[in-house]
Design a protein around this motif. Structure first.
Motif, PDB file in Angstrom:
ATOM      1  N   SER A  71       0.825  -1.193   0.000  1.00  0.00           N
ATOM      2  CA  SER A  71       0.000   0.000   0.000  1.00  0.00           C
ATOM      3  C   SER A  71       0.872   1.261   0.000  1.00  0.00           C
ATOM      4  N   SER A  72       1.932   1.244   0.773  1.00  0.00           N
ATOM      5  CA  SER A  72       2.858   2.384   0.818  1.00  0.00           C
ATOM      6  C   SER A  72       3.540   2.592  -0.525  1.00  0.00           C
ATOM      7  N   ILE A  73       3.951   1.518  -1.152  1.00  0.00           N
ATOM      8  CA  ILE A  73       4.603   1.603  -2.466  1.00  0.00           C
ATOM      9  C   ILE A  73       3.635   2.185  -3.494  1.00  0.00           C
ATOM     10  N   ARG A  74       2.388   1.724  -3.473  1.00  0.00           N
ATOM     11  CA  ARG A  74       1.387   2.277  -4.410  1.00  0.00           C
ATOM     12  C   ARG A  74       1.175   3.767  -4.178  1.00  0.00           C
ATOM     13  N   PHE A  75       1.142   4.175  -2.919  1.00  0.00           N
ATOM     14  CA  PHE A  75       0.951   5.587  -2.600  1.00  0.00           C
ATOM     15  C   PHE A  75       2.130   6.424  -3.104  1.00  0.00           C
ATOM     16  N   VAL A  76       3.332   5.953  -2.868  1.00  0.00           N
ATOM     17  CA  VAL A  76       4.522   6.688  -3.333  1.00  0.00           C
ATOM     18  C   VAL A  76       4.520   6.772  -4.854  1.00  0.00           C
ATOM     19  N   ASN A  77       4.307   5.656  -5.529  1.00  0.00           N
ATOM     20  CA  ASN A  77       4.347   5.644  -6.998  1.00  0.00           C
ATOM     21  C   ASN A  77       3.175   6.385  -7.632  1.00  0.00           C
ATOM     22  N   GLY A  78       2.000   6.266  -7.042  1.00  0.00           N
ATOM     23  CA  GLY A  78       0.807   6.836  -7.655  1.00  0.00           C
ATOM     24  C   GLY A  78       0.492   8.262  -7.259  1.00  0.00           C
ATOM     25  N   TYR A  79       1.010   8.705  -6.115  1.00  0.00           N
ATOM     26  CA  TYR A  79       0.672  10.053  -5.666  1.00  0.00           C
ATOM     27  C   TYR A  79       1.901  10.894  -5.333  1.00  0.00           C
ATOM     28  N   LEU A  80       2.765  10.373  -4.515  1.00  0.00           N
ATOM     29  CA  LEU A  80       3.874  11.182  -4.022  1.00  0.00           C
ATOM     30  C   LEU A  80       4.857  11.555  -5.129  1.00  0.00           C
ATOM     31  N   LEU A  81       5.332  10.596  -5.873  1.00  0.00           N
ATOM     32  CA  LEU A  81       6.291  10.915  -6.938  1.00  0.00           C
ATOM     33  C   LEU A  81       5.703  11.811  -8.020  1.00  0.00           C
ATOM     34  N   PRO A  82       4.480  11.538  -8.507  1.00  0.00           N
ATOM     35  CA  PRO A  82       3.926  12.438  -9.524  1.00  0.00           C
ATOM     36  C   PRO A  82       3.710  13.867  -9.028  1.00  0.00           C
ATOM     37  N   ASN A  83       3.427  14.047  -7.748  1.00  0.00           N
ATOM     38  CA  ASN A  83       3.115  15.375  -7.231  1.00  0.00           C
ATOM     39  C   ASN A  83       4.291  16.079  -6.563  1.00  0.00           C
ATOM     40  N   PHE A  84       5.247  15.324  -6.045  1.00  0.00           N
ATOM     41  CA  PHE A  84       6.348  15.925  -5.305  1.00  0.00           C
ATOM     42  C   PHE A  84       7.711  15.447  -5.780  1.00  0.00           C
ATOM     43  N   GLY A  85       7.755  14.523  -6.726  1.00  0.00           N
ATOM     44  CA  GLY A  85       9.022  13.980  -7.190  1.00  0.00           C
ATOM     45  C   GLY A  85       9.770  14.958  -8.069  1.00  0.00           C
ATOM     46  N   PRO A  86      10.934  14.549  -8.547  1.00  0.00           N
ATOM     47  CA  PRO A  86      11.735  15.436  -9.382  1.00  0.00           C
ATOM     48  C   PRO A  86      11.044  15.729 -10.713  1.00  0.00           C
ATOM     49  N   GLY A  87      11.368  16.851 -11.279  1.00  0.00           N
ATOM     50  CA  GLY A  87      10.801  17.246 -12.564  1.00  0.00           C
ATOM     51  C   GLY A  87      10.666  18.745 -12.621  1.00  0.00           C
ATOM     52  N   PRO A  88      10.577  19.296 -13.815  1.00  0.00           N
ATOM     53  CA  PRO A  88      10.541  20.748 -13.957  1.00  0.00           C
ATOM     54  C   PRO A  88       9.384  21.419 -13.235  1.00  0.00           C
ATOM     55  N   ALA A  89       8.230  20.804 -13.216  1.00  0.00           N
ATOM     56  CA  ALA A  89       7.064  21.434 -12.591  1.00  0.00           C
ATOM     57  C   ALA A  89       7.186  21.454 -11.065  1.00  0.00           C
ATOM     58  N   ARG A  90       7.988  20.562 -10.526  1.00  0.00           N
ATOM     59  CA  ARG A  90       8.077  20.455  -9.079  1.00  0.00           C
ATOM     60  C   ARG A  90       9.407  20.931  -8.522  1.00  0.00           C
ATOM     61  N   SER A  91      10.346  21.280  -9.385  1.00  0.00           N
ATOM     62  CA  SER A  91      11.683  21.634  -8.911  1.00  0.00           C
ATOM     63  C   SER A  91      11.677  22.880  -8.033  1.00  0.00           C
ATOM     64  N   GLN A  92      10.750  23.812  -8.236  1.00  0.00           N
ATOM     65  CA  GLN A  92      10.696  25.014  -7.418  1.00  0.00           C
ATOM     66  C   GLN A  92      10.414  24.651  -5.952  1.00  0.00           C
ATOM     67  N   PHE A  93       9.543  23.710  -5.723  1.00  0.00           N
ATOM     68  CA  PHE A  93       9.236  23.278  -4.362  1.00  0.00           C
ATOM     69  C   PHE A  93      10.486  22.740  -3.680  1.00  0.00           C
ATOM     70  N   PHE A  94      11.233  21.894  -4.380  1.00  0.00           N
ATOM     71  CA  PHE A  94      12.402  21.299  -3.768  1.00  0.00           C
ATOM     72  C   PHE A  94      13.511  22.319  -3.538  1.00  0.00           C
ATOM     73  N   ARG A  95      13.693  23.267  -4.441  1.00  0.00           N
ATOM     74  CA  ARG A  95      14.693  24.316  -4.227  1.00  0.00           C
ATOM     75  C   ARG A  95      14.310  25.150  -3.012  1.00  0.00           C
ATOM     76  N   ALA A  96      13.053  25.515  -2.911  1.00  0.00           N
ATOM     77  CA  ALA A  96      12.590  26.349  -1.793  1.00  0.00           C
ATOM     78  C   ALA A  96      12.692  25.576  -0.468  1.00  0.00           C
ATOM     79  N   SER A  97      12.462  24.282  -0.514  1.00  0.00           N
ATOM     80  CA  SER A  97      12.495  23.475   0.714  1.00  0.00           C
ATOM     81  C   SER A  97      13.890  23.353   1.274  1.00  0.00           C
ATOM     82  N   ARG A  98      14.887  23.436   0.440  1.00  0.00           N
ATOM     83  CA  ARG A  98      16.271  23.283   0.893  1.00  0.00           C
ATOM     84  C   ARG A  98      16.836  24.559   1.485  1.00  0.00           C
ATOM     85  N   ASN A  99      16.187  25.674   1.245  1.00  0.00           N
ATOM     86  CA  ASN A  99      16.707  26.951   1.756  1.00  0.00           C
ATOM     87  C   ASN A  99      16.429  27.140   3.226  1.00  0.00           C
TER      88      ASN A  99
END
Length: 99
Positions: A71-99
């Motif tokens: 269930s955890s693997i499905r959640f990560v693959n189906g929701y977490l990675l598409p919404n928070f994983g690496p990629g141009p649309a999400r890179s701003q979130f990760f840059r801001a989170s590291r500051n």
């Protein structure tokens, strides 16, 4: 103890998608904001999810039962990675989170 744990796991995996990790602040009118990147900079949803995944791994290692792990693997693959994983649309979130 094992029967109680299995019952709790069955209840957790029966809850749909991103609602598995509950923070009651994000109920009702706030539900739409729950997993937004801005909220997650200061929220605990992803933090709580990490604990659930670690628990799923530990339970699998101790018992060999995969229900919560799968269930955890499905959640990560189906929701977490598409919404928070690496990629141009999400890179701003990760840059801001590291500051």
């Amino acid at each position: 103890m094992h029967a109680l744990t299995d019952k709790i796991i069955q209840e957790v995996v029966a809850v749909p998608g991103a609602q598995r990790i509950s923070n009651t602040y994000y109920a009702g009118d706030r539900a739409k904001d729950r997993m937004e990147p801005e909220v997650q900079r200061t929220g605990h949803e992803l933090y709580n999810l990490g604990h659930m995944i670690q628990g799923a791994i530990a339970f699998y290692r101790a018992t060999g039962e995969r229900t919560l792990l799968d269930s955890s693997i499905r959640f990560v693959n189906g929701y977490l990675l598409p919404n928070f994983g690496p990629g141009p649309a999400r890179s701003q979130f990760f840059r801001a989170s590291r500051n």
